[in-house]
Design a protein around this motif. Structure first.
Motif, PDB file in Angstrom:
ATOM      1  N   LEU A 176      -1.252  19.918  -1.267  1.00  0.00           N
ATOM      2  CA  LEU A 176      -0.998  21.249  -1.833  1.00  0.00           C
ATOM      3  C   LEU A 176       0.011  22.059  -1.031  1.00  0.00           C
ATOM      4  N   ALA A 177       0.437  21.563   0.125  1.00  0.00           N
ATOM      5  CA  ALA A 177       1.312  22.314   1.023  1.00  0.00           C
ATOM      6  C   ALA A 177       2.615  22.754   0.358  1.00  0.00           C
ATOM      7  N   GLY A 178       3.255  21.867  -0.378  1.00  0.00           N
ATOM      8  CA  GLY A 178       4.524  22.215  -1.019  1.00  0.00           C
ATOM      9  C   GLY A 178       4.373  23.365  -2.003  1.00  0.00           C
ATOM     10  N   GLY A 188       5.226  29.321  -2.731  1.00  0.00           N
ATOM     11  CA  GLY A 188       4.661  30.538  -3.311  1.00  0.00           C
ATOM     12  C   GLY A 188       4.060  30.337  -4.695  1.00  0.00           C
ATOM     13  N   LEU A 189       3.858  29.086  -5.098  1.00  0.00           N
ATOM     14  CA  LEU A 189       3.280  28.804  -6.411  1.00  0.00           C
ATOM     15  C   LEU A 189       1.752  28.786  -6.382  1.00  0.00           C
ATOM     16  N   LEU A 190       1.186  28.624  -5.197  1.00  0.00           N
ATOM     17  CA  LEU A 190      -0.263  28.573  -5.031  1.00  0.00           C
ATOM     18  C   LEU A 190      -0.608  29.314  -3.747  1.00  0.00           C
ATOM     19  N   LYS A 230       6.718  22.514 -11.842  1.00  0.00           N
ATOM     20  CA  LYS A 230       7.562  23.684 -11.539  1.00  0.00           C
ATOM     21  C   LYS A 230       8.246  23.519 -10.191  1.00  0.00           C
ATOM     22  N   LEU A 231       7.488  23.040  -9.207  1.00  0.00           N
ATOM     23  CA  LEU A 231       8.043  22.838  -7.871  1.00  0.00           C
ATOM     24  C   LEU A 231       9.186  21.823  -7.920  1.00  0.00           C
ATOM     25  N   LYS A 232       8.991  20.763  -8.662  1.00  0.00           N
ATOM     26  CA  LYS A 232      10.027  19.731  -8.780  1.00  0.00           C
ATOM     27  C   LYS A 232      11.295  20.315  -9.416  1.00  0.00           C
ATOM     28  N   ARG A 233      11.109  21.140 -10.455  1.00  0.00           N
ATOM     29  CA  ARG A 233      12.270  21.776 -11.098  1.00  0.00           C
ATOM     30  C   ARG A 233      12.966  22.741 -10.133  1.00  0.00           C
ATOM     31  N   MET A 234      12.202  23.471  -9.315  1.00  0.00           N
ATOM     32  CA  MET A 234      12.779  24.392  -8.330  1.00  0.00           C
ATOM     33  C   MET A 234      13.608  23.613  -7.309  1.00  0.00           C
ATOM     34  N   PRO A 290      -6.562  30.350 -12.634  1.00  0.00           N
ATOM     35  CA  PRO A 290      -7.117  31.377 -13.526  1.00  0.00           C
ATOM     36  C   PRO A 290      -6.281  31.608 -14.787  1.00  0.00           C
ATOM     37  N   ASP A 291      -4.969  31.382 -14.708  1.00  0.00           N
ATOM     38  CA  ASP A 291      -4.112  31.594 -15.886  1.00  0.00           C
ATOM     39  C   ASP A 291      -4.074  30.369 -16.815  1.00  0.00           C
ATOM     40  N   GLY A 292      -4.831  29.316 -16.504  1.00  0.00           N
ATOM     41  CA  GLY A 292      -4.914  28.139 -17.357  1.00  0.00           C
ATOM     42  C   GLY A 292      -4.001  26.994 -16.963  1.00  0.00           C
ATOM     43  N   GLN A 293      -3.031  27.236 -16.073  1.00  0.00           N
ATOM     44  CA  GLN A 293      -2.138  26.157 -15.640  1.00  0.00           C
ATOM     45  C   GLN A 293      -2.908  25.132 -14.814  1.00  0.00           C
ATOM     46  N   THR A 294      -2.496  23.882 -14.925  1.00  0.00           N
ATOM     47  CA  THR A 294      -3.073  22.853 -14.067  1.00  0.00           C
ATOM     48  C   THR A 294      -2.243  22.748 -12.787  1.00  0.00           C
ATOM     49  N   LEU A 295      -2.810  22.122 -11.784  1.00  0.00           N
ATOM     50  CA  LEU A 295      -2.055  21.875 -10.555  1.00  0.00           C
ATOM     51  C   LEU A 295      -0.862  20.965 -10.850  1.00  0.00           C
ATOM     52  N   ASP A 296      -1.021  20.063 -11.804  1.00  0.00           N
ATOM     53  CA  ASP A 296       0.073  19.175 -12.181  1.00  0.00           C
ATOM     54  C   ASP A 296       1.240  19.968 -12.781  1.00  0.00           C
ATOM     55  N   GLU A 297       0.939  20.980 -13.566  1.00  0.00           N
ATOM     56  CA  GLU A 297       1.995  21.830 -14.117  1.00  0.00           C
ATOM     57  C   GLU A 297       2.719  22.585 -13.007  1.00  0.00           C
TER      58      GLU A 297
END
Length: 136
Positions: free
Chosen positions: A49-51, A56-58, A129-133, A118-125
């Motif tokens: 989860l570090a990345g 700032g995504l988690l 996002k991180l990969k796209r960033m 809480p907003d419904g996103q999964t950790l995979d989603e």
């Protein structure tokens, strides 16, 4: 033998009163001296989860949930500052989403797609996002 003195802010007791019988309440203790509080030691997230945390995504303290209605099973975990997951009902944190999910389900399961923010996103989603960033 030294004396251990613990001071709890009133909001901690208010939180405990609101907590349900099945809730796990996590309390973090830090060293203080005299009337001053010791400067917090920075915690660097590590592991899977570090990345997400560094980007700032988690955030530490985020509550993750899952619900499997077919087998009537629910899970709740809290992200720690060092990137682990504390799962309700388990005394030790888990280093990965899948290990945390497995602790609840009793099976090997992909925690990246199971745990939801809480907003419904999964950790995979979030990982997508991180990969796209990183590619931008």
């Amino acid at each position: 033998m030294p004396t251990l003195s613990m001071h709890f802010e009133p909001d901690i007791f208010a939180h405990l009163v609101k907590a349900g019988a099945d809730d796990t309440v996590h309390v973090t203790l830090t060293l203080g001296g005299g009337g001053s509080v010791a400067a917090p030691v920075p915690v660097i997230p590590r592991g899977p989860l570090a990345g997400l945390m560094k980007a700032g995504l988690l955030e530490s303290g985020t509550v993750l949930m899952f619900h499997q209605p077919r087998v009537n099973r629910k899970g709740r975990a809290v992200v720690t500052a060092d990137g682990q997951l504390i799962v309700d009902g388990h005394p030790s944190p888990f280093p990965s989403p899948s290990k945390a999910a497995g602790a609840v389900t009793g099976n090997f399961i992909n925690g990246w797609t199971l745990w939801h923010l809480p907003d419904g996103q999964t950790l995979d989603e979030l990982r997508g996002k991180l990969k796209r960033m990183d590619n931008d």
